[in-house]
Every structure is written in structure tokens, then in C-alpha cells.
Design an enzyme around this catalytic site. Structure first.
Site, PDB file in Angstrom:
ATOM      1  N   ARG A 240      58.184  57.106 -17.826  1.00  0.00           N
ATOM      2  CA  ARG A 240      59.404  57.692 -17.270  1.00  0.00           C
ATOM      3  C   ARG A 240      59.073  59.052 -16.660  1.00  0.00           C
ATOM      4  NH1 ARG A 240      63.856  54.913 -19.798  1.00  0.00           N
ATOM      5  NH2 ARG A 240      63.119  52.748 -19.793  1.00  0.00           N
TER       6      ARG A 240
ATOM      7  N   HIS B  79      62.246  63.282 -25.760  1.00  0.00           N
ATOM      8  CA  HIS B  79      61.787  62.637 -24.531  1.00  0.00           C
ATOM      9  C   HIS B  79      60.276  62.749 -24.361  1.00  0.00           C
ATOM     10  CE1 HIS B  79      66.091  62.964 -23.337  1.00  0.00           C
ATOM     11  NE2 HIS B  79      65.805  61.843 -22.699  1.00  0.00           N
TER      12      HIS B  79
ATOM     13  N   GLU C 267      70.386  57.740 -29.791  1.00  0.00           N
ATOM     14  CA  GLU C 267      70.164  56.394 -29.274  1.00  0.00           C
ATOM     15  C   GLU C 267      68.714  55.954 -29.462  1.00  0.00           C
ATOM     16  OE1 GLU C 267      68.558  54.315 -25.671  1.00  0.00           O
ATOM     17  OE2 GLU C 267      69.736  56.064 -25.051  1.00  0.00           O
TER      18      GLU C 267
ATOM     19  N   ARG D 137      60.961  56.988 -31.260  1.00  0.00           N
ATOM     20  CA  ARG D 137      62.278  57.464 -31.699  1.00  0.00           C
ATOM     21  C   ARG D 137      62.662  56.860 -33.051  1.00  0.00           C
ATOM     22  NH1 ARG D 137      66.632  58.108 -26.729  1.00  0.00           N
ATOM     23  NH2 ARG D 137      65.357  59.496 -25.430  1.00  0.00           N
TER      24      ARG D 137
END
Length: 544
Positions: free
Chosen positions: A313, A322, A467, A518
Site C-alpha cells: 500500500r 499502518h 479494524e 494488526r
């Protein structure tokens, strides 16, 4: 008869100078001093001779073959001597064992050395002490000089320790060393001690503590040393465990593993968040996910597929959660009647992973908890099942908590966490699902809701208010798919191969993508995703 004549010279009967008398007092003193000096010199010579003989005798080291550096291992021999794991030593009382370990700590005392020997998350105390004919002073002196973090081969006898050894994970036995050899020493200066790197932040911040704080940046710049801590050994043991549990569940439910290419001719979602790379005379893109390949595999009648692989990403997001490259756990499956078949399977997958971690990795979780104390991760079991909310219901919870509704077109990171706190307080769970996201927030391949086209058949899964999975039913109709591509600014011609997969017929299908790091970070509450990535990649880091 004539008489002898008398001598006319006088006869002197007095001794002139008394030549037969002994030495004077001064002479006697001189002679006594000389004799004493000679005696002391003789004694000194004798003592030096004895010391020399003693030293010569001492140079014959009775333990010379029991210690020292080993030759460079070039696989020149294979004695097949069994090494034992430190974790098994409690059951080996009285046995002579051979083990390879790192020297975690070392402390010399007179004629003995105490070691803390470490293997991954396990450690044990070892003692080397002088023993006539077995362990020499030279051996002890050499062993005490071994630098920390060196790798040694140790032979010794396992004995019950008189009291628990607080500094070792195996605290009920000790290794009484009889042989110790150096396999690999440390040539560079260590950037920090592993004890400092393993210390809880609360201890470092204590007012009366004088500990060195090892910053995250320093850890990541010296990642090889940082990864040796027992905490990190446990973290990546759990990361591997999640991969195993993911595979086990899906394999048992009819999925097969695929391996999709990471070089693609077009962006899968939006050109702004992909990495462009030179590809011969043209341009390629690093895959944001295996999304296209998963869907095409469903069109190829694979029915149920999954993949574990890197995801890229190109987002300039310097946050705690991130990365520019992470490991994706992706799956896709054909739908029989309703996309909730996918949502429910994903839910059961997570529950299986959570249960498996608790059952199989309690030791690792406990090790990590010493440095990163956290409330045990909670989820709902039994008839009530996992909490599932519609997007609109999640918005209402936030509005009722004081967030302005006009700020909630999307749920940003701050409000995600706030929602997590609200749900934890109200429902006592760290794990929940939000369904029916607005269509505007989802990528072009997401299936619209049949009753309200502003909504989508999509869902996100959350852990501790963040999330960890995004998924949906996908559009399998080529006409609708091309229409949605154009609405999102993607030219259908740029993804002709993808569209063609649906033109030859594809069943309804859906899936999801999970960020492995995550899940690790949030289950263990590590507070930064870089702690859950082996060698993290973010906008500011490409090394090591």
C-alpha cells in the site's frame, strides 16, 4: 774455656701491633651483614625456584580439553550428539545433558561463574565452579570472560536448585557445567542489553528506577538484537500460530491455498495508493491485495480459496497501525444464497483462531504480558454469539456518546477506538462486526445492497476498537462491474483480463482480507504495528 759473648742489642719482648689479635667490631659487623645478605639471597632464589616450579606445574591445565573456542563449523564432522531444549530440563534431574544456548547474563564469583543461558523464550541458570581434576581455575577464568550474547555449547549435570531461580524461566533446576565451548562470539558492541529491551515501560517510568529506555526506533535499527528478546520470540511464535490456525480452519472447510502474482498491469483499487515499478519497457504495479486473482479463481470453479502473502500500500500513513507492506490473510468463496454465508464463516474463523491462541499459546501470551500488560482479549461465546451491528447502528452509538452526526460519513481511526470503548463498556467484548457500509466507502467491485443502492453488502471486523478485516460480496456481473469501475474512476479497458473472467460466467461470491500484523498487535495489545512486523516497512523505513 772462653765464655760466649753477650749480645750488645737489646732483646724486645713487647709485641709491636699485636698481629695475632681477632678482627675489629666494625669488621665483624660488615661480615655479619654480608652473611645475612647472602642468606636472604639464597632464600629468595629458593623461593623463586619453588614459585617457578609451582607455576610450571600450574600451566599443566587439567581441564584444557573441556573448554575453549570451537573450530569453525564447516560440517567437517557429525558426531550426532543429541542436544536438548532448555524447556525439557525440569524432567532431567540427575542427567548429563548437552545444549546450545546464548549467554544471557554472566556473573563471576571467586572460583565460580553463574550463567543465565537462553534459548528463545526459555532460560536456565548454569554454574561453573572449580573442581580438582575436572574444572580448573583457568577454565573458570576463561568462561567468565565470554561476552554476553555469545553462543556456547555446554555439557553439564542437571540438579534441582535449592530454591526457585527467579531470573530463569526454568526455575527448579540448574546446570552444573562440566564442559563449555564457544561456538560464536560477539565481535560488535551490543546496541542495548536484552534486559533493558525486555523491561516493561511501567518499570522504566518508575520515579525511583534507573533503567535505560530502549526506544522503538533504536530497536528497529538494530532489529536482529531486538528480536532475540523473549517477548519478541513469543510475539512471532504467536504470529506463526495465527497463520497455522487460519490454514487449519479453512482447509477443514473445503478451501485450497493459492499463490497469486504480486506484479500487476493495473491498480486493483485506486492509482493513488499503489507502487509503480519499472517493468521492462512499461510499468507494473505491486498488488494491493490478491483480490483480482481470488475472484478469477472463483470464476475458474475453485469454489473456495485462500492466500497468505505480502500486500503493498503506497499510502503515506505514519500511524501506529499502518505499514506499506504487510502480510494479508485473504479468502474468497462462492455464495449459495446470501453473502452472510461469508460473514458467518469469517466469524467462525476468527473464533477458531482466538480459541486456538488461548489453548495452544498460553505460555507465549504470559511471556508477552510481562512486558506488555493487557486485559485478556474478550469475545462473546454461546447462544448470543458475536456482536453484529449495522453501520447505521454504530453511528447511532457514537452520536449518543456525543459525536456530531455530520462528522460520521465515515468512521475515522479516533471514532473507531471510541466505538470500541463504547461497545466494550456496553457489551463486554473486544471483538465485533459492522455490516452494511455505505457504497461510497467501498471499492468498485463491492456488490450494492438490493434495497438501498447507497449501501453495500460489505462488512468490517474489529478487535479492541480497530479494524482488522474488510470484506464484502463482490460484483460477479460484468456489465454492473464495468459500470461501477467507471464510477470510481477506473477504466474497464485497463483491466480487460479481469473483466473477461466474469464474461465467461462466475458464481456469486464474497470474501475478505485480514491484516496479520494488526491481529497480532491487537490481540496482544502491543500498541504499535511495527512490533508485530519482523522487519517493518513504512513510509520512512526500508532497512534493515
Amino acid at each position: 774455656m772462653t765464655e760466649p759473648q753477650q749480645s750488645t742489642e737489646p732483646t724486645d719482648t713487647t709485641v709491636q701491633g699485636d698481629e695475632t689479635a681477632g678482627p675489629s667490631k666494625n669488621e665483624l659487623k660488615k661480615r655479619a651483614k654480608a652473611a645475612e645478605k647472602e642468606r636472604k639471597a639464597a632464600e629468595k632464589a629458593q623461593k623463586q625456584k619453588e614459585e617457578s616450579e609451582k607455576q610450571a606445574a600450574a600451566e599443566v591445565d587439567v581441564a584444557a580439553e573441556f573448554y575453549g573456542p570451537l573450530p569453525l563449523n564447516q560440517s567437517q564432522s557429525r558426531p550426532n550428539r543429541q542436544r536438548v531444549p532448555i524447556s525439557t530440563l525440569s524432567a532431567r534431574d540427575g542427567e548429563t545433558v548437552l545444549l546450545r544456548a546464548r549467554v544471557h547474563t554472566s556473573r563471576g564469583q571467586a572460583k565460580m561463574v553463574f550463567f543465565n543461558l537462553r534459548q528463545r523464550t526459555d532460560s536456565v541458570q548454569a554454574i561453573l565452579s572449580v573442581a580438582p581434576g575436572k574444572v580448573s581455575k583457568q577454565m573458570v577464568k576463561w568462561a567468565a570472560s565470554i561476552t554476553l550474547e555469545s553462543i556456547v555449547l555446554v555439557e553439564g549435570v542437571i540438579q534441582k536448585s535449592p530454591e526457585p531461580v527467579k531470573s530463569a524461566s526454568v526455575d527448579d533446576v540448574e546446570v552444573h557445567v562440566t564442559k563449555i565451548f564457544l561456538i560464536a562470539g560477539v565481535e560488535a558492541r551490543l546496541p542495548f542489553s536484552l534486559d533493558d529491551a525486555s523491561r516493561p515501560e511501567s518499570e522504566v517510568e518508575a520515579a525511583d528506577a534507573q533503567f535505560n529506555r530502549v526506544l522503538l526506533e533504536t530497536r528497529l535499527n538494530n532489529r536482529v538484537v531486538d528480536l532475540r528478546t523473549q517477548t519478541n520470540q513469543a510475539v512471532f511464535g504467536i504470529q506463526a500460530g495465527i497463520g497455522d490456525l487460519f490454514r487449519e480452519f479453512l482447509s477443514a472447510n473445503g478451501f485450497i491455498e493459492i499463490h497469486s502474482p504480486k506484479l500487476q498491469g493495473a491498480a486493483t483499487e485506486s492509482g493513488a495508493s499503489v507502487f509503480k515499478v519499472g517493468y521492462f519497457k512499461g510499468t507494473a504495479y505491486l498488488a494491493q491485495s490478491p483480490q483480482l486473482a481470488k475472484q478469477m479463481a472463483i470464476a475458474a470453479d475453485f469454489e473456495r480459496v485462500y492466500e497468505i502473502g505480502p500486500v503493498f500500500r503506497a499510502e503515506d500513513s505514519n500511524t501506529h497501525r499502518h505499514l506499506t507492506e504487510f502480510i494479508g490473510l485473504d479468502l474468497e468463496m462462492a455464495i449459495e444464497e446470501h453473502y452472510h454465508e461469508v460473514l458467518e464463516l469469517l466469524d467462525n474463523l476468527f473464533l477458531s483462531i482466538f480459541r486456538g491462541l488461548r489453548q495452544r499459546y498460553s505460555k507465549e501470551i504470559a511471556v508477552i504480558g510481562k512486558q506488555f500488560p493487557a486485559e485478556e482479549f474478550k469475545w462473546r461465546e454461546g447462544p448470543e454469539g458475536t456482536l453484529k451491528l449495522r453501520f447505521s447502528e454504530a453511528i447511532d452509538l457514537l452520536v449518543n456518546d456525543g459525536v456530531a452526526r455530520e462528522e460520521l460519513d465515515d468512521i475515522n481511526t479516533e471514532n473507531e477506538k471510541r466505538l470500541g470503548r463504547i461497545i466494550k463498556a456496553k457489551y463486554d467484548t473486544d471483538y465485533f462486526i459492522i455490516d452494511k457500509f455505505p457504497m461510497a466507502l467501498r471499492p468498485f467491485y463491492t456488490m450494492p445492497d438490493p434495497q438501498d443502492p447507497t449501501l453495500s453488502n460489505s462488512y468490517d471486523f474489529f478487535m479492541r476498537g480497530e479494524e482488522i478485516l474488510s470484506g464484502a460480496q463482490r460484483i460477479h456481473d460484468p456489465t454492473l462491474l464495468a459500470e461501477k469501475m467507471k464510477s470510481k474512476g477506473v477504466e474497464p479497458e485497463s483491466m480487460q483480463g479481469y473483466l473477461d473472467a466474469f464474461r465467461v460466467g462466475c458464481p456469486p461470491h464474497g470474501g475478505g482480507g485480514i491484516g496479520l500484523e494488526r491481529v497480532v498487535m491487537l490481540f496482544l495489545k502491543l500498541n504499535n504495528i511495527r512490533r508485530a512486523s519482523l522487519f517493518p516497512r513504512d513510509p520512512k523505513r526500508l532497512e534493515p
